[in-house]
Design an enzyme around this catalytic site. Structure first.
Site, PDB file in Angstrom:
ATOM      1  N   THR A 182       0.843  -1.190   0.000  1.00 53.43           N
ATOM      2  CA  THR A 182       0.000   0.000   0.000  1.00 53.43           C
ATOM      3  C   THR A 182       0.880   1.243   0.000  1.00 53.43           C
ATOM      4  O   THR A 182       2.038   1.210   0.410  1.00 53.43           O
ATOM      5  CB  THR A 182      -0.939   0.030   1.216  1.00 53.43           C
ATOM      6  OG1 THR A 182      -0.165   0.184   2.420  1.00 53.43           O
ATOM      7  CG2 THR A 182      -1.766  -1.254   1.299  1.00 53.43           C
ATOM      8  N   GLY A 183       0.328   2.340  -0.488  1.00 58.31           N
ATOM      9  CA  GLY A 183       1.123   3.562  -0.598  1.00 58.31           C
ATOM     10  C   GLY A 183       2.305   3.375  -1.527  1.00 58.31           C
ATOM     11  O   GLY A 183       3.392   3.901  -1.288  1.00 58.31           O
ATOM     12  N   ALA A 184       2.063   2.641  -2.632  1.00 51.14           N
ATOM     13  CA  ALA A 184       3.172   2.219  -3.503  1.00 51.14           C
ATOM     14  C   ALA A 184       3.540   3.231  -4.577  1.00 51.14           C
ATOM     15  O   ALA A 184       4.486   3.006  -5.324  1.00 51.14           O
ATOM     16  CB  ALA A 184       2.814   0.888  -4.175  1.00 51.14           C
ATOM     17  N   SER A 185       2.838   4.348  -4.666  1.00 51.51           N
ATOM     18  CA  SER A 185       3.051   5.248  -5.798  1.00 51.51           C
ATOM     19  C   SER A 185       4.248   6.176  -5.626  1.00 51.51           C
ATOM     20  O   SER A 185       4.665   6.817  -6.595  1.00 51.51           O
ATOM     21  CB  SER A 185       1.788   6.080  -6.042  1.00 51.51           C
ATOM     22  OG  SER A 185       1.490   6.885  -4.912  1.00 51.51           O
ATOM     23  N   GLY A 228       7.863   7.437  -2.812  1.00 51.15           N
ATOM     24  CA  GLY A 228       8.653   7.303  -1.602  1.00 51.15           C
ATOM     25  C   GLY A 228       9.046   5.887  -1.245  1.00 51.15           C
ATOM     26  O   GLY A 228       9.511   5.107  -2.089  1.00 51.15           O
ATOM     27  N   ILE A 229       8.854   5.528   0.017  1.00 54.19           N
ATOM     28  CA  ILE A 229       9.235   4.212   0.509  1.00 54.19           C
ATOM     29  C   ILE A 229       8.471   3.109  -0.212  1.00 54.19           C
ATOM     30  O   ILE A 229       9.030   2.055  -0.536  1.00 54.19           O
ATOM     31  CB  ILE A 229       9.011   4.133   2.030  1.00 54.19           C
ATOM     32  CG1 ILE A 229      10.010   5.037   2.765  1.00 54.19           C
ATOM     33  CG2 ILE A 229       9.151   2.691   2.531  1.00 54.19           C
ATOM     34  CD1 ILE A 229       9.746   5.164   4.263  1.00 54.19           C
ATOM     35  N   GLY A 230       7.194   3.327  -0.484  1.00 49.11           N
ATOM     36  CA  GLY A 230       6.399   2.311  -1.170  1.00 49.11           C
ATOM     37  C   GLY A 230       6.919   2.012  -2.559  1.00 49.11           C
ATOM     38  O   GLY A 230       7.037   0.840  -2.955  1.00 49.11           O
ATOM     39  N   SER A 256       7.497   4.343  12.595  1.00 46.65           N
ATOM     40  CA  SER A 256       8.396   5.494  12.638  1.00 46.65           C
ATOM     41  C   SER A 256       9.094   5.525  13.985  1.00 46.65           C
ATOM     42  O   SER A 256       8.566   5.012  14.986  1.00 46.65           O
ATOM     43  CB  SER A 256       7.605   6.792  12.450  1.00 46.65           C
ATOM     44  OG  SER A 256       8.407   7.931  12.728  1.00 46.65           O
ATOM     45  N   TYR A 296       0.936  13.060  14.550  1.00 42.51           N
ATOM     46  CA  TYR A 296       1.598  12.031  13.746  1.00 42.51           C
ATOM     47  C   TYR A 296       2.187  10.946  14.642  1.00 42.51           C
ATOM     48  O   TYR A 296       2.034   9.744  14.377  1.00 42.51           O
ATOM     49  CB  TYR A 296       2.700  12.660  12.894  1.00 42.51           C
ATOM     50  CG  TYR A 296       3.480  11.663  12.073  1.00 42.51           C
ATOM     51  CD1 TYR A 296       2.855  10.914  11.080  1.00 42.51           C
ATOM     52  CD2 TYR A 296       4.840  11.452  12.305  1.00 42.51           C
ATOM     53  CE1 TYR A 296       3.559   9.991  10.330  1.00 42.51           C
ATOM     54  CE2 TYR A 296       5.549  10.538  11.563  1.00 42.51           C
ATOM     55  CZ  TYR A 296       4.917   9.813  10.577  1.00 42.51           C
ATOM     56  OH  TYR A 296       5.619   8.889   9.837  1.00 42.51           O
TER      57      TYR A 296
END
Length: 264
Positions: free
Chosen positions: A10-13, A15-17, A141, A154
Site C-alpha cells: 500500500t502507498g506504492a506510488s 517514496g518508501i512504497g 516510525s 503524527y
C-alpha cells in the site's frame, strides 16, 4: 516463503512504497501495487515489468475505505492465487502543536495511518491463516517510540501502530504468519513537503539522521527473508529509545529544550 512471493504494497506510488516495490521486483517477486493514484501506479508497473520482467497488478485503493481494501485483497488472490507478503506503507505526516491541530485533520490522519493498516490486516490475515504462511510488514516510525514537539498527532498515529503490531505478534503465535514493525527515521522523500502543518512558526524538516527510501526498502525486504519483531533503521535511535525508557526525565528535558529552541 516462496522464492517468488506475491507482495501487496500500500502507498506504492511514491517514496518508501515505490522503492519497496522496486526492490521486491529486483528479487523476482510478483507485485500488487496499491495507492489512490492509478496513473502513478501504472507508470511504475510498466517500468517494473519492462526492467525486471515480473508480473505486476495495479489496484487503485484508498486504505481509509474498508471496502476498497477488501477488493484489493480479493483482486490479488483472484489474479495470483495467494498473498505471501503485505506491506502496510500507506500513510502521511501532520505537524503542529496539539492545541493548533484541528479535530478533523487528526481524525483523517488516524483513518489513514492506523485504520488503513487495520483494514488491510483484516482483509489479508484470514487468507494467510488458512495457508499457515505469510508475513506482514507495518511501516512505523521512530516517533512511534518517542514523540517530540509539533509531532503529537503524527506520533500518536505511529504509537498506535506500534501497539497494534505488538498485539498482533502475540496473536499470530503458532499460525505460520509473522509480523515486523519497521521504524524509519527521517527519509529523503516528498513526505515533509506534502505534510499538512497547523502551526505557522514550524516548518517540517528531517529530525535526526536521514536515510534514503532505498535503504528502508532493503530493510523491508530483508525483514521478509529473515523475520524480526522490529527493525530500527538507525541504531542510535534504538539506543535513544532505551535511554528514554530508563531515564524518562532526560528525554522530557531534551523535548522541552528542543521546543524552546524552535521558539527562538
Amino acid at each position: 516463503m516462496p522464492a517468488q512471493p506475491v507482495v501487496v504494497i500500500t502507498g506504492a506510488s511514491a517514496g518508501i512504497g515505490r522503492a519497496t516495490a522496486t526492490r521486491f521486483a529486483r528479487e523476482g517477486a510478483t507485485i500488487v501495487l496499491a495507492a489512490r493514484s492509478r496513473e502513478r501506479l501504472e507508470r511504475l508497473a510498466e517500468r517494473l515489468e519492462h526492467r525486471f520482467g515480473v508480473k505486476v497488478l495495479v489496484v487503485a485503493c484508498d486504505v481509509r475505505d474498508r471496502g476498497q481494501v477488501e477488493e484489493l485483497a480479493e483482486a490479488a488472490i483472484s489474479t495470483f492465487g495467494r498473498i505471501d507478503v503485505l506491506v502496510n506503507n500507506a500513510g502521511y505526516g501532520l505537524y503542529g502543536r496539539i492545541e493548533d491541530t484541528p479535530d478533523e485533520a487528526f481524525r483523517d490522519l488516524l483513518e489513514t495511518n492506523v485504520l488503513g493498516v487495520h483494514h488491510a490486516i483484516r482483509a489479508v490475515l484470514p487468507h494467510m491463516r488458512r495457508r499457515a504462511s505469510g508475513h506482514i510488514v507495518n511501516v512505523g516510525s521512530v516517533v512511534g517510540k518517542r514523540s517530540w514537539p509539533y509531532h503529537g498527532a503524527y506520533a500518536a498515529s505511529k504509537f498506535a501502530l506500534t501497539g497494534l503490531t505488538q498485539a498482533l505478534r502475540g496473536e499470530l503465535a503458532g499460525s505460520g504468519v509473522s509480523v515486523t514493525l519497521v521504524l524509519p527515521a527521517s527519509t529523503d522523500t516528498e513526505f515533509f513537503a506534502n505534510a499538512p502543518t497547523y502551526s505557522s512558526e514550524y516548518s517540517p524538516a528531517p529530525l535526526g539522521p536521514v536515510q534514503t527510501p532505498g535503504q528502508v526498502a532493503r530493510a523491508i525486504v530483508h525483514s521478509v527473508k529473515r523475520p524480526a519483531a522490529e527493525v530500527h533503521m538507525q541504531p542510535l535511535m534504538r539506543i535513544a529509545h532505551v535511554l528514554g525508557e530508563v531515564f524518562p526525565g532526560l528525554t522530557a528535558w531534551a523535548s522541552e529544550l528542543h521546543y524552546r529552541w524552535l521558539q527562538r
